[in-house]
Each structure stands twice: as C-alpha cells, then as structure tokens.
Scaffold this motif. Sequence first.
Motif, PDB file in Angstrom:
ATOM      1  N   THR A  31       0.839  -1.186   0.000  1.00 43.17           N
ATOM      2  CA  THR A  31       0.000   0.000   0.000  1.00 43.17           C
ATOM      3  C   THR A  31       0.880   1.243   0.000  1.00 43.17           C
ATOM      4  O   THR A  31       2.076   1.173   0.268  1.00 43.17           O
ATOM      5  N   HIS A  32       0.274   2.370  -0.330  1.00 44.59           N
ATOM      6  CA  HIS A  32       0.952   3.654  -0.143  1.00 44.59           C
ATOM      7  C   HIS A  32       0.230   4.458   0.934  1.00 44.59           C
ATOM      8  O   HIS A  32       0.520   5.641   1.118  1.00 44.59           O
ATOM      9  N   GLU A  33      -0.701   3.802   1.659  1.00 46.51           N
ATOM     10  CA  GLU A  33      -1.503   4.475   2.663  1.00 46.51           C
ATOM     11  C   GLU A  33      -1.128   3.978   4.064  1.00 46.51           C
ATOM     12  O   GLU A  33      -1.332   2.817   4.398  1.00 46.51           O
ATOM     13  N   MET A  34      -0.603   4.871   4.890  1.00 47.42           N
ATOM     14  CA  MET A  34      -0.191   4.475   6.235  1.00 47.42           C
ATOM     15  C   MET A  34      -1.394   4.110   7.099  1.00 47.42           C
ATOM     16  O   MET A  34      -1.255   3.337   8.054  1.00 47.42           O
ATOM     17  N   HIS A  35      -2.564   4.620   6.768  1.00 46.77           N
ATOM     18  CA  HIS A  35      -3.765   4.247   7.519  1.00 46.77           C
ATOM     19  C   HIS A  35      -3.993   2.747   7.468  1.00 46.77           C
ATOM     20  O   HIS A  35      -4.390   2.127   8.462  1.00 46.77           O
ATOM     21  N   VAL A  36      -3.760   2.146   6.306  1.00 49.38           N
ATOM     22  CA  VAL A  36      -3.936   0.700   6.141  1.00 49.38           C
ATOM     23  C   VAL A  36      -2.963  -0.060   7.047  1.00 49.38           C
ATOM     24  O   VAL A  36      -3.335  -1.017   7.731  1.00 49.38           O
ATOM     25  N   ILE A  37      -1.702   0.379   7.047  1.00 54.49           N
ATOM     26  CA  ILE A  37      -0.683  -0.250   7.896  1.00 54.49           C
ATOM     27  C   ILE A  37      -1.071  -0.126   9.364  1.00 54.49           C
ATOM     28  O   ILE A  37      -1.023  -1.097  10.129  1.00 54.49           O
ATOM     29  N   LYS A  38      -1.456   1.068   9.753  1.00 49.08           N
ATOM     30  CA  LYS A  38      -1.807   1.338  11.149  1.00 49.08           C
ATOM     31  C   LYS A  38      -2.966   0.473  11.616  1.00 49.08           C
ATOM     32  O   LYS A  38      -2.953  -0.060  12.728  1.00 49.08           O
ATOM     33  N   LYS A  39      -3.942   0.290  10.758  1.00 50.37           N
ATOM     34  CA  LYS A  39      -5.175  -0.365  11.180  1.00 50.37           C
ATOM     35  C   LYS A  39      -5.040  -1.872  11.332  1.00 50.37           C
ATOM     36  O   LYS A  39      -5.612  -2.452  12.269  1.00 50.37           O
ATOM     37  N   ILE A  40      -4.285  -2.544  10.462  1.00 57.37           N
ATOM     38  CA  ILE A  40      -4.354  -4.010  10.504  1.00 57.37           C
ATOM     39  C   ILE A  40      -3.016  -4.742  10.574  1.00 57.37           C
ATOM     40  O   ILE A  40      -2.996  -5.936  10.881  1.00 57.37           O
ATOM     41  N   CYS A  41      -1.897  -4.076  10.307  1.00 62.37           N
ATOM     42  CA  CYS A  41      -0.635  -4.820  10.190  1.00 62.37           C
ATOM     43  C   CYS A  41       0.049  -5.021  11.539  1.00 62.37           C
ATOM     44  O   CYS A  41      -0.014  -4.172  12.422  1.00 62.37           O
ATOM     45  N   HIS A  42       0.730  -6.160  11.660  1.00 63.69           N
ATOM     46  CA  HIS A  42       1.567  -6.433  12.831  1.00 63.69           C
ATOM     47  C   HIS A  42       2.971  -5.863  12.640  1.00 63.69           C
ATOM     48  O   HIS A  42       3.537  -5.270  13.551  1.00 63.69           O
ATOM     49  N   ARG A  43       3.528  -6.061  11.448  1.00 59.78           N
ATOM     50  CA  ARG A  43       4.847  -5.512  11.121  1.00 59.78           C
ATOM     51  C   ARG A  43       4.792  -4.832   9.762  1.00 59.78           C
ATOM     52  O   ARG A  43       3.899  -5.093   8.960  1.00 59.78           O
ATOM     53  N   VAL A  44       5.776  -3.968   9.513  1.00 58.77           N
ATOM     54  CA  VAL A  44       5.792  -3.221   8.255  1.00 58.77           C
ATOM     55  C   VAL A  44       7.222  -3.076   7.745  1.00 58.77           C
ATOM     56  O   VAL A  44       8.164  -2.927   8.523  1.00 58.77           O
ATOM     57  N   ALA A  45       7.355  -3.161   6.425  1.00 55.00           N
ATOM     58  CA  ALA A  45       8.610  -2.824   5.748  1.00 55.00           C
ATOM     59  C   ALA A  45       8.352  -1.577   4.907  1.00 55.00           C
ATOM     60  O   ALA A  45       7.389  -1.536   4.134  1.00 55.00           O
ATOM     61  N   VAL A  46       9.187  -0.575   5.084  1.00 55.38           N
ATOM     62  CA  VAL A  46       9.073   0.670   4.315  1.00 55.38           C
ATOM     63  C   VAL A  46      10.079   0.599   3.173  1.00 55.38           C
ATOM     64  O   VAL A  46      11.281   0.443   3.413  1.00 55.38           O
ATOM     65  N   MET A  47       9.587   0.703   1.942  1.00 50.62           N
ATOM     66  CA  MET A  47      10.474   0.605   0.781  1.00 50.62           C
ATOM     67  C   MET A  47      10.696   1.958   0.129  1.00 50.62           C
ATOM     68  O   MET A  47       9.811   2.804   0.076  1.00 50.62           O
ATOM     69  N   GLU A  48      11.920   2.133  -0.362  1.00 52.23           N
ATOM     70  CA  GLU A  48      12.275   3.341  -1.098  1.00 52.23           C
ATOM     71  C   GLU A  48      13.387   2.986  -2.076  1.00 52.23           C
ATOM     72  O   GLU A  48      14.372   2.341  -1.704  1.00 52.23           O
ATOM     73  N   ASN A  49      13.197   3.361  -3.342  1.00 53.56           N
ATOM     74  CA  ASN A  49      14.201   3.099  -4.389  1.00 53.56           C
ATOM     75  C   ASN A  49      14.605   1.631  -4.461  1.00 53.56           C
ATOM     76  O   ASN A  49      15.775   1.298  -4.630  1.00 53.56           O
ATOM     77  N   GLY A  50      13.613   0.747  -4.312  1.00 53.79           N
ATOM     78  CA  GLY A  50      13.862  -0.684  -4.461  1.00 53.79           C
ATOM     79  C   GLY A  50      14.445  -1.368  -3.245  1.00 53.79           C
ATOM     80  O   GLY A  50      14.642  -2.582  -3.253  1.00 53.79           O
ATOM     81  N   LYS A  51      14.728  -0.615  -2.188  1.00 53.21           N
ATOM     82  CA  LYS A  51      15.326  -1.179  -0.979  1.00 53.21           C
ATOM     83  C   LYS A  51      14.369  -1.076   0.201  1.00 53.21           C
ATOM     84  O   LYS A  51      13.434  -0.269   0.191  1.00 53.21           O
ATOM     85  N   VAL A  52      14.610  -1.896   1.222  1.00 50.48           N
ATOM     86  CA  VAL A  52      13.871  -1.768   2.477  1.00 50.48           C
ATOM     87  C   VAL A  52      14.577  -0.716   3.324  1.00 50.48           C
ATOM     88  O   VAL A  52      15.689  -0.935   3.815  1.00 50.48           O
ATOM     89  N   ALA A  53      13.922   0.438   3.465  1.00 45.73           N
ATOM     90  CA  ALA A  53      14.523   1.543   4.219  1.00 45.73           C
ATOM     91  C   ALA A  53      14.372   1.340   5.720  1.00 45.73           C
ATOM     92  O   ALA A  53      15.223   1.768   6.503  1.00 45.73           O
TER      93      ALA A  53
END
Length: 340
Positions: free
Chosen positions: A198-220
């Motif tokens: 997703t590109h929406e942090m609301h989605v991550i906040k509402k249901i995810c246990h963990r998150v990977a943030v990607m930028e320029n093909g890498k996990v930031a």
Amino acid sequence: MITISDVKKIYQSKAGPISAVDGVNLSVKEGEIFGVIGYSGAGKSTLIRMLNGLEVPTEGTINVGGQAVSTIKGKKLREARQSIGMIFQHFNLLWSRTVIDNIQFPLEIAGVPKKERVNRANELLTLVGLEGRGDAYPAQLSGGQKQRVGIARALANNPRVLLCDEATSALDPQTTDSILDLLVDINKRLGLTIVLITHEMHVIKKICHRVAVMENGKVAELGDVLEVFRNPQQQVTKRFVKEVSQDQDSDEVIEQLIKEYPTGKVLKFTFVGDSTGQPLITSLIRKFDLEVNILQGQISQTQKGAYGTLFVHLDGEESQLKEALTFAESQLVKVEVMAG
C-alpha cells in the motif's frame, strides 16, 4: 512462512537497466499480517508479484510455505499458486459471470466437481458478508462488494497466504475500513498469513503487525508497527507516520500554536501502548507548579496497541519545567520540545 533472500529485479529498457528491487531481505511469520509500504516506484508492486511467481527475480530466492517460487516452473508453480491467493486494486472480476461463478472460477480451473464448487462458493459468500448476492453480476455491485467477491475468490482454494496488491486504493475511506476489518477477521478465523502492499499508512496502522518501508527498491526500515510509529528512523518513514499521526498538526498549525504561547514551552507528547492510558496531565498538574494547557491531540489504534500524540503548553519556573519534562519521559512518553 515466507523468506525473501537477497532479491533483485532488474528490467532492461532502451535507456538502460532499471533496478526495481535491489537486494531485499525479508521474512514473514505464519499467521502474520505484514505490510509493505512505499510511494510510487518504490518497488513494492514488483516485490509482491514475485511472491506468487508472476515475476521472476533477477537474483536471489523467494520461498513461500516451503516452495521455492523463484525457481519452480510449469505444473509445480501452478500447484504452488493454489496455496497463494491474491486480490487486486481493480478487482479483476469476470464481468460476464455472476458473483458465485467468479468465486468458483479457481476451483473450476483446478478440476473440482461442480457440487463441491458451489458449496465452497456459498460458504465464502457468507464469510465475506455477501449472502444472497450470488446471482448478481459485478456491474450490479458497489466497489466494496466487488472487492469482497475478489477476497472470496482468492480464498476458494484454501490458500495459506493471501497477497493484497493495493486492495483498498480504489475505495472510499468508509469502505476501506470495512474491507480491512474483513481481512483482520479472516486472519483471525483462518490463521491466514496476509501480505499487503500500500501507499496508505492508515492501512498499515489499522491491521498490520509488522511493516517494511520501501524506497528506491530497498527496504529503508523494518519493524513492529507500534515501534515504527513510536520512533521512525528514516525520512520516508517519518513522512508516512506524519500522514496519520499528525494530520491535525501541520507545520502551519504548529507555527500558530507557538505564536499564541510565546512564553513557556509547547511540547509534543507521543504515547505508545500502555502509556496511552496513563493520567499524565493530571500528574503534571498535581506534582508541579505549572500552568498546563492542552492544545490538541488524538489517539489511534493499531493491531498491537494504541498510539497517540498530544500537544500541550507548559508555563512556569524553568526548574519546574525541566523536572516536568524528566517526569514525563520517566512515564515512557516520548517528549519533543516544539518551542520554548
């Protein structure tokens, strides 16, 4: 459950090679709701497509439920995909088929007898809250109902993993929340491992246990959702967190608050988990000789607890202000001095 090891995906173009995914290492636990967030071009869509073999890594390996989907082909890949369901941003339904026929379609391809297909489809209609709509066509459904059909279809083969490719991006906020609630319910009922991009942090906040943030093909950045909200490290992560945790405190609002309170200190308190229930303001008033004004704040819920921000103005003797800040930090509250 899912292991991504040193994965790269390079596309060839007239302008030269394009690195869509660049050395990603991730693991997803069984039964987890794992989010991958990034802006357009971050590489998240390419990454999720490699999880079910729609794209093949240029380098590295991907293992899903014991199957090396990055290397298997033909019949073995088709069999592996039966344990990996997928839902899409634009639903990808068969418009000439009814709802129940759409749900049956994967079972039809798998050669499941018709009676068994119909029974399974009806079970799934109930699961996703579409009882009585089996004879409708996609054109007769709302966006949220279409996505519920997409979810039911993805679950037809009893997959172990559900991939969600921007599954709520085409929906309004209220419908988005209802679909997210459904995914949480499915995760709990079936023990299903869910990976969503997703590109929406609301989605991550509402249901995810963990998150990977990607930028320029890498996990930031990678971590538990609550920890990422509490202490984002990278600038891209801070931008995403600000979208949902600071929607009321834009730079303009903060500047206005500072102008209104030229003396004392304007503070931002960040509460995570159990600290959100602490009577911090009451304690500050009782323990210190200070004027305390609540300026604005909010509390949001994540799958692993609450996250909140509160802006306050404290005024009084400098020694009292310092002691108050030390006390607040001792209560496991993050304190930022915005002015003063």
